[in-house]
Every structure is written in C-alpha cells, then in structure tokens.
Design an enzyme around this catalytic site. Structure first.
Site, mmCIF file in Angstrom:
data_model
loop_
_atom_site.group_PDB
_atom_site.id
_atom_site.type_symbol
_atom_site.label_atom_id
_atom_site.label_comp_id
_atom_site.label_asym_id
_atom_site.label_seq_id
_atom_site.Cartn_x
_atom_site.Cartn_y
_atom_site.Cartn_z
ATOM 1 N N CYS A 154 -5.190 16.363 15.766
ATOM 2 C CA CYS A 154 -5.970 17.749 16.506
ATOM 3 C C CYS A 154 -4.494 17.466 17.092
ATOM 4 O O CYS A 154 -4.573 17.269 18.099
ATOM 5 C CB CYS A 154 -7.156 17.067 17.524
ATOM 6 S SG CYS A 154 -7.724 17.793 18.366
ATOM 7 N N ARG A 180 -11.981 20.747 5.518
ATOM 8 C CA ARG A 180 -12.113 21.210 6.457
ATOM 9 C C ARG A 180 -10.999 21.091 7.960
ATOM 10 O O ARG A 180 -10.487 20.679 7.269
ATOM 11 C CB ARG A 180 -13.617 22.158 6.681
ATOM 12 C CG ARG A 180 -13.659 23.206 8.200
ATOM 13 C CD ARG A 180 -13.791 22.656 9.541
ATOM 14 N NE ARG A 180 -13.846 22.206 10.022
ATOM 15 C CZ ARG A 180 -13.608 21.706 11.305
ATOM 16 N NH1 ARG A 180 -13.095 21.580 12.095
ATOM 17 N NH2 ARG A 180 -14.998 21.086 11.586
ATOM 18 N N ASP A 181 -11.330 19.930 8.592
ATOM 19 C CA ASP A 181 -11.123 19.008 10.035
ATOM 20 C C ASP A 181 -10.366 18.550 9.390
ATOM 21 O O ASP A 181 -9.326 18.736 10.243
ATOM 22 C CB ASP A 181 -12.880 18.262 10.140
ATOM 23 C CG ASP A 181 -12.054 18.080 11.569
ATOM 24 O OD1 ASP A 181 -11.296 18.568 12.853
ATOM 25 O OD2 ASP A 181 -12.468 16.772 12.328
ATOM 26 N N ASN A 208 -8.937 11.757 11.390
ATOM 27 C CA ASN A 208 -11.016 10.732 11.149
ATOM 28 C C ASN A 208 -10.157 9.757 10.467
ATOM 29 O O ASN A 208 -9.518 9.893 9.229
ATOM 30 C CB ASN A 208 -11.801 12.047 10.478
ATOM 31 C CG ASN A 208 -12.215 13.056 11.308
ATOM 32 O OD1 ASN A 208 -13.131 13.864 11.992
ATOM 33 N ND2 ASN A 208 -11.106 14.732 10.707
ATOM 34 N N HIS A 250 -11.931 9.770 15.411
ATOM 35 C CA HIS A 250 -10.676 9.407 14.868
ATOM 36 C C HIS A 250 -10.762 8.099 15.153
ATOM 37 O O HIS A 250 -10.679 7.595 15.915
ATOM 38 C CB HIS A 250 -10.094 10.622 15.635
ATOM 39 C CG HIS A 250 -10.496 11.917 15.195
ATOM 40 N ND1 HIS A 250 -9.526 13.019 15.067
ATOM 41 C CD2 HIS A 250 -11.464 12.634 15.050
ATOM 42 C CE1 HIS A 250 -10.316 13.987 14.932
ATOM 43 N NE2 HIS A 250 -10.771 13.897 14.516
ATOM 44 N N HIS A 261 -18.234 10.909 14.762
ATOM 45 C CA HIS A 261 -17.716 11.431 13.930
ATOM 46 C C HIS A 261 -16.480 10.811 14.431
ATOM 47 O O HIS A 261 -15.840 11.238 15.624
ATOM 48 C CB HIS A 261 -17.253 12.664 14.878
ATOM 49 C CG HIS A 261 -16.524 13.869 13.412
ATOM 50 N ND1 HIS A 261 -16.485 14.532 12.710
ATOM 51 C CD2 HIS A 261 -15.047 13.962 14.473
ATOM 52 C CE1 HIS A 261 -15.223 15.341 12.480
ATOM 53 N NE2 HIS A 261 -14.431 14.884 13.213
#
Length: 302
Positions: free
Chosen positions: A239, A14-15, A248, A208, A206
C-alpha cells in the site's frame, strides 16, 4: 453457499499488481488471470478504471478484459472511483464493479483526495448506473483496524461507513486491514459489531500481512461468521499510503488453511502456486507465500 465452503476473491491482478514497483502489460495481466481461473478461482479482480497518471499499473484494463471472454462460471470485477470509471466498465461489458472508501478521514484524503462523505456522494451516480444496467457492486472499506495517519480507528466509524455502503446497494462489504495491524481479538470485535448493522453473510475480510497476523485474523473472521476472503496470489502488493505495509494475505496460504480445516475453496493449490510463479517471474520478485515456499522445498526434496 455451503456451510462447508468459503469464497476466495482473488485480488492479485488488481490490488496486488497496482502496488508492485513494476508494471505488467495488459497481455501479461490477462494471462495471469487465465491461469488463476484455470486453477479454480471463480471471483477475480481484473483491474481498475482509474487515472493511469496516478495508478499506471492499471492502464489498459479495457484491453485485459477484452482478452478474457465472458464465462458464466467466472466473475471478473473492476474497481471504479466515479461515473467516468463506471462508464468505462459498462463499455467493457463488466458484470461487477467495486467502489472504495475508508473508515479514516486522513487516509481517504490522501488516497482519493476527498472526505469519506464526499466519496460516498461520488458513488451515488455509480450505484444508479449499476442498477440501470444490472451490474453488481461490491464495496471496500479501508483502514478498518488502524490508519497510518489517524492511528486506531473507532469500531463505530467502521460500522457507520460499511453500513452506508450496504444501504446504498453494495451487495457485499469487504473490510480491509490496510496496514495489517489487526489482531484476532480486534477482528472478532469488529465483525461482531458490523454484524449487528448488516447480515454477516454480506461481509468479507481483506487482510494484509504486515505484522504476520493475516492468517490468524482470517481464522478469527471465520469464527465470527465470515465466509468470503480477499487474497492475493503470491502475496502480491502493499500500500503506497501505508509505509511498510506488505501485500494481502497470500491465496496459497488461505487455500492450505481452509482446505486443511475441511472447507472447500474450489481452488487447486498446485495450480495457484504455478500462477504465482508466473507472476513472480514477470515481476522479478520472490513469493511472499509461506505455503508456496514450503511446497517448493518439498518438491525439491523429492
């Protein structure tokens, strides 16, 4: 959770994928999730019920879920921005959803076109629908260690936003370093401040890896009491609202880190590396995981 265990929340499907230039069809996304689950990952983001106009990479999330039979030992989560997304999640049989906002007003307006307060108001009916259907809700807070538009974010702003999500009923709050600007000392301060407002067991990290600090920041969060970490197979993602941001922290890197520290992740490193290979072939990219690259080099050397 055992004191010698950590929980990885795999966000690559997803992300990660929603920030890759290429769009994978639902069948390829479902196959990636199957491979990740086969490698022992038990909490996986499967997609998002958002407008395909704005996030075309997530179109067909309902088809992805339909291709993945429900398993008692596997949590498949989807991101929902509003009531409409929540209704689609319910129709698809989801048992967990995630809502998202930011600790930065400027980022929130550019990302979801509303203020922080307006985003929280949107979540109220989502939370009511979730409660009625017995669906768990996870909350995301972006830009906890800096914003590409607002710059440094006061810790108090992060705590306030995270606390609101927790009070609304989110069982877990994921603190996101969206631009990857944080360093361990800032992570320690942030975790300590948030832990004053809610149980540290309800916090997740979370990170990056834009500035190469993600693994170090995970160690700092671990030392602060966090035991849940979002990660992305092969370091997928980035992003679009954060120029230069990388993906990530790679799931492979965290498995190697935590297992090396004597902490059980429940995941098979080799299996995750192969799942990452599948994703990279589909996308025409090279892995961002240092551990995957090292593993391949060792295999090649015999």
């Amino acid at each position: 959770m055992s004191p010698t265990a950590v929980r990885l929340v795999e966000v690559g499907a997803r992300d990660g994928l929603q920030n890759e230039a290429h769009t994978l069809p639902p069948e390829a996304r479902a196959e990636l999730i199957r491979r990740l689950a086969a490698a022992g990952l038990r909490h996986i983001e499967a997609g998002a019920f958002v407008s395909p106009r704005w996030v075309p990479q997530m179109a067909g999330t309902d088809a992805v879920l339909a291709a993945l039979p429900a398993r008692d030992d596997l949590t498949l989560s989807v991101l929902v921005p509003n009531e409409r997304g929540m209704a689609m999640a319910i129709e698809s049989g989801c048992r967990e959803v995630a809502v998202f906002t930011a600790a930065s007003e400027a980022f929130n307006r550019r990302n979801i076109n509303c203020s922080i307060e307006e985003s929280l108001a949107r979540f109220e009916p989502v939370m009511a629908m979730a409660k009625e259907k017995g669906i768990a809700v996870r909350g995301y807070v972006s830009c906890v260690l800096g914003c590409p538009y607002d710059g440094p974010i006061p810790v108090a702003d992060v705590v306030a936003t995270a606390s609101r999500l927790y009070q609304m009923g989110c069982y877990e709050i994921s603190l996101g370093d969206t631009i990857g600007a944080g360093v361990p000392s800032a992570v320690r301060d942030l975790v300590a401040a948030c832990a004053m407002a809610m149980p540290v067991a309800r916090l997740a990290a979370h990170f990056h890896d834009t500035w190469g600090m993600a693994v170090a920041n995970c160690v700092a969060a671990l030392e602060g009491g966090i035991r849940v970490f979002d990660s992305s197979v092969s370091g997928l993602g980035g992003c679009p609202y954060s120029p230069g941001a990388t993906g990530n922290v790679a799931t492979e890197d965290l498995i190697y880190l935590f297992e090396g520290m004597g902490l059980d992740t429940g995941a098979d490193l080799e299996g995750v590396i192969h799942a990452g290979d599948f994703a990279d072939r589909q996308l025409g990219r090279e892995t961002a995981s240092r551990v995957a690259r090292a593993w391949r080099a060792r295999q090649a050397a015999g």
